[in-house]
Design a protein around this motif. Structure first.
Motif, PDB file in Angstrom:
ATOM      1  N   HIS A   1      -8.705   1.807  -1.752  1.00 37.87           N
ATOM      2  CA  HIS A   1      -8.295   1.094  -0.539  1.00 37.87           C
ATOM      3  C   HIS A   1      -8.580  -0.401  -0.687  1.00 37.87           C
ATOM      4  O   HIS A   1      -9.450  -0.821  -1.460  1.00 37.87           O
ATOM      5  CB  HIS A   1      -8.973   1.669   0.714  1.00 37.87           C
TER       6      HIS A   1
ATOM      7  N   PRO B   1       0.797  -1.228   0.000  1.00 37.51           N
ATOM      8  CA  PRO B   1       0.000   0.000   0.000  1.00 37.51           C
ATOM      9  C   PRO B   1       0.829   1.278   0.000  1.00 37.51           C
ATOM     10  O   PRO B   1       1.963   1.291   0.467  1.00 37.51           O
ATOM     11  CB  PRO B   1      -0.801  -0.119   1.300  1.00 37.51           C
TER      12      PRO B   1
ATOM     13  N   ASN C   1     -12.555   4.551  -4.479  1.00 35.96           N
ATOM     14  CA  ASN C   1     -11.359   5.103  -5.115  1.00 35.96           C
ATOM     15  C   ASN C   1     -11.503   6.582  -5.449  1.00 35.96           C
ATOM     16  O   ASN C   1     -12.588   7.166  -5.399  1.00 35.96           O
ATOM     17  CB  ASN C   1     -11.061   4.338  -6.403  1.00 35.96           C
TER      18      ASN C   1
ATOM     19  N   ARG D   1      -5.576   3.916   5.888  1.00 36.21           N
ATOM     20  CA  ARG D   1      -6.333   5.069   5.428  1.00 36.21           C
ATOM     21  C   ARG D   1      -7.325   4.590   4.374  1.00 36.21           C
ATOM     22  O   ARG D   1      -6.952   4.291   3.237  1.00 36.21           O
ATOM     23  CB  ARG D   1      -5.415   6.171   4.879  1.00 36.21           C
ATOM     24  N   ALA D   2      -8.590   4.492   4.797  1.00 38.67           N
ATOM     25  CA  ALA D   2      -9.660   4.025   3.913  1.00 38.67           C
ATOM     26  C   ALA D   2     -10.259   5.196   3.140  1.00 38.67           C
ATOM     27  O   ALA D   2     -10.089   6.356   3.507  1.00 38.67           O
ATOM     28  CB  ALA D   2     -10.744   3.330   4.727  1.00 38.67           C
TER      29      ALA D   2
ATOM     30  N   ARG E   1      -7.765  -1.134   6.145  1.00 36.91           N
ATOM     31  CA  ARG E   1      -8.004  -0.778   4.745  1.00 36.91           C
ATOM     32  C   ARG E   1      -6.931   0.240   4.371  1.00 36.91           C
ATOM     33  O   ARG E   1      -6.880   1.330   4.949  1.00 36.91           O
ATOM     34  CB  ARG E   1      -9.412  -0.229   4.557  1.00 36.91           C
ATOM     35  N   HIS E   2      -6.084  -0.135   3.437  1.00 37.59           N
ATOM     36  CA  HIS E   2      -4.907   0.671   3.105  1.00 37.59           C
ATOM     37  C   HIS E   2      -5.084   1.352   1.748  1.00 37.59           C
ATOM     38  O   HIS E   2      -5.639   0.768   0.806  1.00 37.59           O
ATOM     39  CB  HIS E   2      -3.665  -0.215   3.050  1.00 37.59           C
ATOM     40  N   ALA E   3      -4.562   2.574   1.620  1.00 41.41           N
ATOM     41  CA  ALA E   3      -4.592   3.292   0.352  1.00 41.41           C
ATOM     42  C   ALA E   3      -3.555   2.718  -0.609  1.00 41.41           C
ATOM     43  O   ALA E   3      -2.382   2.569  -0.250  1.00 41.41           O
ATOM     44  CB  ALA E   3      -4.332   4.775   0.576  1.00 41.41           C
ATOM     45  N   CYS E   4      -3.974   2.400  -1.812  1.00 42.61           N
ATOM     46  CA  CYS E   4      -3.129   1.775  -2.840  1.00 42.61           C
ATOM     47  C   CYS E   4      -3.230   2.554  -4.144  1.00 42.61           C
ATOM     48  O   CYS E   4      -4.127   3.376  -4.328  1.00 42.61           O
ATOM     49  CB  CYS E   4      -3.559   0.325  -3.071  1.00 42.61           C
TER      50      CYS E   4
ATOM     51  N   PRO F   1      -9.562   6.659   0.237  1.00 46.23           N
ATOM     52  CA  PRO F   1      -8.525   7.674  -0.026  1.00 46.23           C
ATOM     53  C   PRO F   1      -8.901   8.617  -1.167  1.00 46.23           C
ATOM     54  O   PRO F   1      -9.436   8.203  -2.188  1.00 46.23           O
ATOM     55  CB  PRO F   1      -7.305   6.825  -0.402  1.00 46.23           C
TER      56      PRO F   1
ATOM     57  N   ALA G   1      -8.447  11.014   3.862  1.00 45.38           N
ATOM     58  CA  ALA G   1      -9.059   9.681   3.904  1.00 45.38           C
ATOM     59  C   ALA G   1      -9.739   9.508   5.257  1.00 45.38           C
ATOM     60  O   ALA G   1      -9.561  10.311   6.186  1.00 45.38           O
ATOM     61  CB  ALA G   1      -7.993   8.604   3.709  1.00 45.38           C
TER      62      ALA G   1
END
Length: 320
Positions: free
Chosen positions: A275, A6, A259, A11-12, A292-295, A14, A28
């Motif tokens: 995320h 990530p 997203n 950070r959900a 929940r990670h920002a990607c 994002p 986020a």
């Protein structure tokens, strides 16, 4: 440059915005759901390590916007910065966690991290039901507000609506329904259409949104329209019958969704920021799982100008 996902952990929902000052602004949902955090960096990969991080607003203990602060987005609207977010009254008082409405705070400061922000103002859609996840977009000189809201007669948690805007906090038209949960992949666990985001290229506007429960079943769908068509006419939008982005179990990327979109500095390359979790064995309510990670996901384009969404990747190439 290779970015490993990530991009930013825990950070959900994002949202990334590249401003004319050359900075990427990031906000986020934080795991505590208690504040609005804003950060910026000159390069996208620096968002995880930047020291320019400010909590621009904290929720009060009581009142209409005192709990469950969700899914902020920062927009620059004709000289005004606005952060939109969903919030609910304190659960201990109203005994119901999901009474969200949409709010915005604003500032005219050049740097929103140091600006003085207004108190929250409700963005009234005219529909007195649960709502969340607003975004804004300007097309052909008109600003539009797009958001998720529960319909009083349509089964499910939320549908997507659009309205015109005449200021950052005031709508100038009645809501128009764009899409409701109807396909099998939109009604897994919960009947949901939420988290709208706009990608505009090659004469087309693509409106992505997220569907189903917020575990490994979460996924992304899309509506598309010609850039010169009437965005307020539902019949002008074409809805994909299939999800465009979903769990990649072989890569341990689960439930990609909610997203936003940004670009490289020169605007030549599009990227989706979303995320996801890296596991699916969630204990308890997924809402309270912090991971929940920002990607980042690059968007390619076909010869006929349509987006190629691809599948979630562990590593992506970022074009500066």
């Amino acid at each position: 440059m290779i970015i490993k996902n990530p991009l930013v952990e825990q950070r959900a929902d994002p949202f990334v915005y590249l401003h004319s000052d050359g900075y990427y602004y990031f906000t986020a949902s934080v795991p505590e759901y208690n504040r609005l955090e804003l950060r910026r960096a000159e390069h996208i990969h620096q968002l995880a390590t930047t020291t320019e991080i400010v909590d621009v607003w904290h929720k009060p203990d009581t009142g209409a916007y005192s709990d469950l602060i969700w899914a902020p987005e920062i927009h620059y609207i004709d000289g005004t910065w606005a952060i939109y977010f969903a919030a609910a009254p304190n659960r201990e008082i109203v005994n119901n966690a999901f009474q969200h409405r949409m709010y915005a705070i604003t500032t005219q400061s050049d740097n929103p991290l140091t600006g003085e922000w207004s108190e929250p103002m409700q963005v009234d859609s005219g529909l007195s039901t649960f709502c969340l996840d607003a975004t804004c977009y300007k097309n052909n000189g008109q600003w539009y507000y797009i958001w998720a809201q529960k319909d009083a007669v349509i089964p499910g948690n939320s549908c997507l609506y659009i309205a015109t805007m005449d200021s950052p906090t005031t709508l100038s038209s009645a809501p128009v329904l764009l899409t409701k949960p109807e396909f099998d992949w939109e009604i897994r666990g919960f009947l949901v259409n939420e988290g709208p985001a706009i990608l505009h290229r090659h004469g087309k506007i693509h409106l992505t949104y997220s569907a189903s429960a917020t575990d490994e079943r979460y996924c992304i769908g899309v509506l598309s329209i010609d850039e010169n068509a009437d965005l307020m006419n539902t019949s002008n939008w074409a809805k994909s019958p299939n999800p465009i982005f979903e769990t990649a179990e072989e890569k341990n990327i689960f439930g990609p969704g909610h997203n936003s979109f940004t670009t490289s500095k020169d605007g030549s390359k599009d990227y989706m920021i979303y995320h996801a979790r890296n596991y699916k064995g969630i204990e308890g309510d997924p809402l309270w799982d912090p991971n929940r990670h920002a990607c980042v996901q690059p968007i390619e384009w076909s010869e006929d100008g349509l987006p190629i969404w691809g599948t979630p990747q562990k590593e992506v190439e970022w074009i500066e």
